[in-house]
Structure formats: structure tokens, C-alpha cells
Design a protein around this motif. Structure first.
Motif, PDB file in Angstrom:
ATOM      1  N   ALA A  67       0.970 -11.984  -1.012  1.00  0.00           N
ATOM      2  CA  ALA A  67       0.011 -12.022   0.203  1.00  0.00           C
ATOM      3  C   ALA A  67      -0.158 -10.761   1.130  1.00  0.00           C
ATOM      4  CB  ALA A  67       0.328 -13.228   0.785  1.00  0.00           C
ATOM      5  N   LYS A  68       1.227 -10.325   1.395  1.00  0.00           N
ATOM      6  CA  LYS A  68       1.344  -9.271   2.652  1.00  0.00           C
ATOM      7  C   LYS A  68       1.488  -7.954   2.021  1.00  0.00           C
ATOM      8  CE  LYS A  68       0.984 -12.413   5.465  1.00  0.00           C
ATOM      9  NZ  LYS A  68      -0.269 -12.597   6.640  1.00  0.00           N
ATOM     10  N   VAL A  69       2.098  -7.670   0.995  1.00  0.00           N
ATOM     11  CA  VAL A  69       2.576  -6.328   0.451  1.00  0.00           C
ATOM     12  C   VAL A  69       1.490  -5.780  -0.271  1.00  0.00           C
ATOM     13  CG1 VAL A  69       4.223  -5.067  -0.630  1.00  0.00           C
ATOM     14  CG2 VAL A  69       5.045  -7.232   0.956  1.00  0.00           C
ATOM     15  N   LEU A  70       0.747  -6.354  -1.241  1.00  0.00           N
ATOM     16  CA  LEU A  70       0.180  -5.791  -2.252  1.00  0.00           C
ATOM     17  C   LEU A  70      -1.398  -4.887  -1.848  1.00  0.00           C
ATOM     18  CD1 LEU A  70       0.302  -8.389  -5.378  1.00  0.00           C
ATOM     19  CD2 LEU A  70       1.938  -6.505  -4.580  1.00  0.00           C
ATOM     20  N   PRO A  71      -1.773  -5.424  -0.709  1.00  0.00           N
ATOM     21  CA  PRO A  71      -2.867  -4.778  -0.322  1.00  0.00           C
ATOM     22  C   PRO A  71      -2.769  -3.479   0.144  1.00  0.00           C
ATOM     23  CG  PRO A  71      -2.962  -7.182   0.427  1.00  0.00           C
ATOM     24  CD  PRO A  71      -1.432  -6.931   0.048  1.00  0.00           C
ATOM     25  N   HIS A  72      -1.435  -3.009   0.331  1.00  0.00           N
ATOM     26  CA  HIS A  72      -1.253  -1.667   0.789  1.00  0.00           C
ATOM     27  C   HIS A  72      -0.777  -0.658  -0.314  1.00  0.00           C
ATOM     28  CE1 HIS A  72      -1.485  -2.890   5.091  1.00  0.00           C
ATOM     29  NE2 HIS A  72      -0.880  -3.928   4.646  1.00  0.00           N
ATOM     30  N   PHE A  73      -0.672  -1.276  -1.501  1.00  0.00           N
ATOM     31  CA  PHE A  73      -0.477  -0.423  -2.700  1.00  0.00           C
ATOM     32  C   PHE A  73      -1.756  -0.313  -3.550  1.00  0.00           C
ATOM     33  CE2 PHE A  73       3.649  -1.657  -1.595  1.00  0.00           C
ATOM     34  CZ  PHE A  73       4.563  -0.725  -1.817  1.00  0.00           C
ATOM     35  N   ASN A  74      -1.951   0.930  -4.121  1.00  0.00           N
ATOM     36  CA  ASN A  74      -3.152   1.165  -4.996  1.00  0.00           C
ATOM     37  C   ASN A  74      -2.381   1.205  -6.487  1.00  0.00           C
ATOM     38  OD1 ASN A  74      -5.113   2.496  -6.502  1.00  0.00           O
ATOM     39  ND2 ASN A  74      -5.692   3.874  -5.199  1.00  0.00           N
ATOM     40  N   PHE A  75      -2.553  -0.296  -6.925  1.00  0.00           N
ATOM     41  CA  PHE A  75      -2.096  -0.229  -8.106  1.00  0.00           C
ATOM     42  C   PHE A  75      -2.744   0.299  -9.386  1.00  0.00           C
ATOM     43  CE2 PHE A  75       0.535  -3.680  -5.886  1.00  0.00           C
ATOM     44  CZ  PHE A  75       1.576  -3.435  -6.345  1.00  0.00           C
ATOM     45  N   SER A  76      -3.960   0.272  -9.337  1.00  0.00           N
ATOM     46  CA  SER A  76      -4.707   0.989 -10.363  1.00  0.00           C
ATOM     47  C   SER A  76      -4.149   2.543 -10.600  1.00  0.00           C
ATOM     48  CB  SER A  76      -5.977   1.026  -9.888  1.00  0.00           C
ATOM     49  OG  SER A  76      -6.736   1.523 -10.994  1.00  0.00           O
ATOM     50  N   ALA A  77      -3.976   3.206  -9.280  1.00  0.00           N
ATOM     51  CA  ALA A  77      -3.480   4.610  -9.356  1.00  0.00           C
ATOM     52  C   ALA A  77      -2.024   4.665 -10.011  1.00  0.00           C
ATOM     53  CB  ALA A  77      -3.836   5.240  -7.989  1.00  0.00           C
ATOM     54  N   MET A  78      -1.522   3.741  -9.466  1.00  0.00           N
ATOM     55  CA  MET A  78       0.125   3.597  -9.914  1.00  0.00           C
ATOM     56  C   MET A  78       0.166   3.355 -11.496  1.00  0.00           C
ATOM     57  SD  MET A  78       2.172   1.590  -6.833  1.00  0.00           S
ATOM     58  CE  MET A  78       3.567   2.029  -7.388  1.00  0.00           C
ATOM     59  N   THR A  79      -0.721   2.597 -11.961  1.00  0.00           N
ATOM     60  CA  THR A  79      -0.670   2.203 -13.293  1.00  0.00           C
ATOM     61  C   THR A  79      -1.234   3.426 -13.991  1.00  0.00           C
ATOM     62  OG1 THR A  79      -1.094  -0.092 -12.897  1.00  0.00           O
ATOM     63  CG2 THR A  79      -1.471   0.489 -15.317  1.00  0.00           C
ATOM     64  N   ALA A  80      -2.138   4.096 -13.788  1.00  0.00           N
ATOM     65  CA  ALA A  80      -2.650   5.229 -14.258  1.00  0.00           C
ATOM     66  C   ALA A  80      -1.724   6.526 -14.427  1.00  0.00           C
ATOM     67  CB  ALA A  80      -3.855   5.901 -13.606  1.00  0.00           C
ATOM     68  N   LEU A  81      -0.980   6.483 -13.417  1.00  0.00           N
ATOM     69  CA  LEU A  81       0.163   7.441 -13.251  1.00  0.00           C
ATOM     70  C   LEU A  81       1.261   7.288 -14.090  1.00  0.00           C
ATOM     71  CD1 LEU A  81       0.185   8.367  -9.224  1.00  0.00           C
ATOM     72  CD2 LEU A  81      -0.550   9.970 -11.079  1.00  0.00           C
ATOM     73  N   ALA A  82       1.533   5.902 -14.160  1.00  0.00           N
ATOM     74  CA  ALA A  82       2.697   5.535 -15.207  1.00  0.00           C
ATOM     75  C   ALA A  82       2.270   5.735 -16.472  1.00  0.00           C
ATOM     76  CB  ALA A  82       3.088   4.178 -14.766  1.00  0.00           C
ATOM     77  N   MET A  83       1.145   5.406 -17.000  1.00  0.00           N
ATOM     78  CA  MET A  83       0.716   5.402 -18.252  1.00  0.00           C
ATOM     79  C   MET A  83       0.475   7.136 -18.552  1.00  0.00           C
ATOM     80  SD  MET A  83       0.024   2.602 -19.484  1.00  0.00           S
ATOM     81  CE  MET A  83      -1.162   2.979 -20.964  1.00  0.00           C
ATOM     82  N   GLY A  84       0.255   7.897 -17.877  1.00  0.00           N
ATOM     83  CA  GLY A  84      -0.099   9.491 -18.176  1.00  0.00           C
ATOM     84  C   GLY A  84      -1.198   9.661 -19.128  1.00  0.00           C
ATOM     85  N   LYS A  95      -7.232  -1.605 -19.349  1.00  0.00           N
ATOM     86  CA  LYS A  95      -6.790  -0.950 -18.083  1.00  0.00           C
ATOM     87  C   LYS A  95      -6.809  -2.130 -16.939  1.00  0.00           C
ATOM     88  CE  LYS A  95      -8.808   3.831 -18.711  1.00  0.00           C
ATOM     89  NZ  LYS A  95      -9.748   4.759 -18.227  1.00  0.00           N
ATOM     90  N   LYS A  96      -7.680  -2.948 -16.989  1.00  0.00           N
ATOM     91  CA  LYS A  96      -7.635  -4.112 -16.076  1.00  0.00           C
ATOM     92  C   LYS A  96      -6.273  -4.903 -16.413  1.00  0.00           C
ATOM     93  CE  LYS A  96     -10.135  -8.496 -14.638  1.00  0.00           C
ATOM     94  NZ  LYS A  96      -9.329  -9.379 -15.106  1.00  0.00           N
TER      95      LYS A  96
END
Length: 214
Positions: A67-84, A95-96
Motif C-alpha cells: 500500500a505504501k512502498v510500491l508507488p515510489h518504485f518504477n517496477f516497469s523500469a526495474m524489470t526492463a533493466l533486470a531483463m536486459g 512484459k506485463k
């Protein structure tokens, strides 16, 4: 063993940035270093005073993060970086799914580390950036009695909805890069759908462990 150890340290680093207890409108206006410092200290204090979380209620802890933490992370960008490069092999639906599963994995991985920070002290370093910068690094040092401080660097980007974290570096080790080798190996052996299945299986396993500790 090394990858597991790095992942454990990196997951603990993510726990240190629990961004909550600040109204979203206000959070959007805060500089990145003030945002990290203010909400980290406030949430750590909140968790330290929560008897259920301190007693090991992982479900409540995960709900707080969700509820409180996730809105402050860009998980789409993080996943893309992790995937290379493997990210470009995935279609829109894949991707979704990958982003959803990676988000769940990160949340459940570091949830159990949150409570430990109630006793820690932090050294928030001055932000080295120009007012016009839209991509910055926020440096934090976790002070540990009898041990060297743990350096944590948060890569953050300015978006229309405020500053977002897209990577975390612990002792020079990138969280997303740490996952990249594992993800690419799975994609090479089982394809994108194989990675989605792999992440889903891990999340179900972690969810089951969490329910046992509720």
C-alpha cells in the motif's frame, strides 16, 4: 552462494527505503534526498512500534509495503533493466506478467528484512546534483555497531508523479544487474514464458512461507 548473498544484501537495501507515511501530493514535491530520509525514518519508527509486525506478522508487513512502498518504485523500469536484452524478446502481455511477478518477488524477498531496521541508524549523505537534474543517486549509509557501514545508493528518476526508484546499489552491486544473469539463463533455457513460470513458482513458495509465519 555469492548470488544468494548479494540478493539478500540487496533485498535488505530495498527495505531501507520504505517510502510511506507521507501524503502522495507532498511526496511528489519533495527533493529525492529529503523524500528518502524523511519517509525512511518515519516508516522504520512506525514498524518498530507495531506489535503485530514485530511479532512476525508477515501478511501485515507485506500489506504495508504493497500500500505504501510500491508507488515510489518504477517496477516497469526495474524489470526492463533486470531483463536486459531479453526484455525486447517479450510481447506486451509477457512484459506485463514479468513486471507483476518481479514486483511480487521483490516485495516478498525483503519484507522479512524490514523489522530489523528498527534498531539501525542511517547516515544520509548530501545530494550531489543540480536542481535541473532528472536522474540522481541518493546515497545512504547503514551504520552497524562493530562493523563497516553498508553503502546503499538509490538510482532515482524524476517523473510526472514524483521521484521514482529504478535501481538500488549495495556496495557497488546493482540489484537489477544481480537478477539479470539469472533471468537471462532461464530465458535461454526455457524462454520468456519459462521465466514467468519460474517467478510465479517462487512467489507462490514465498507466499506459502509467509502464511505459515502469519
Amino acid at each position: 552462494m555469492r548470488a544468494t548473498r548479494l540478493r539478500r544484501v540487496a533485498s535488505t537495501a530495498l527495505a531501507a527505503i520504505v517510502l510511506a507515511a507521507v501524503p502522495l501530493a507532498r511526496a511528489q514535491d519533495l527533493p529525492p534526498d529529503q523524500l528518502v530520509k524523511g519517509v525512511t525514518l518515519e516508516v522504520i519508527d512506525l514498524i518498530a512500534k507495531d506489535k503485530e509486525i514485530k511479532a512476525g506478522n508477515r501478511t501485515k508487513l507485506i500489506q504495508l509495503i504493497d500500500a505504501k512502498v510500491l508507488p515510489h518504485f518504477n517496477f516497469s523500469a526495474m524489470t526492463a533493466l533486470a531483463m536486459g536484452q531479453s526484455w525486447h524478446k517479450a510481447n506486451a502481455e509477457q512484459k506485463k506478467r514479468l513486471t507483476e511477478e518481479f514486483r511480487s518477488l521483490l516485495v516478498r524477498t525483503y519484507a522479512s528484512a524490514l523489522a530489523a531496521y528498527a534498531e539501525q541508524k542511517f547516515d544520509f549523505r548530501p545530494l550531489r546534483a543540480k536542481p535541473t537534474d532528472t536522474d540522481v543517486t541518493v546515497q545512504v549509509r547503514v551504520l552497524q555497531p562493530g562493523a563497516q557501514p553498508v553503502p546503499i545508493d538509490y538510482s532515482m528518476e524524476k517523473t510526472s508523479s514524483g521521484w521514482k526508484v529504478y535501481d538500488v546499489m549495495v556496495g557497488g552491486v546493482s540489484l537489477v544487474a544481480n537478477y539479470r544473469t539469472e533471468f537471462n539463463n532461464v530465458v535461454r533455457e526455457s524462454g520468456i514464458d519459462g521465466l514467468i513460470k519460474n517467478l510465479s513458482t517462487k512467489n507462490r513458495s514465498l507466499e506459502g512461507a509467509g502464511l505459515e509465519k502469519k
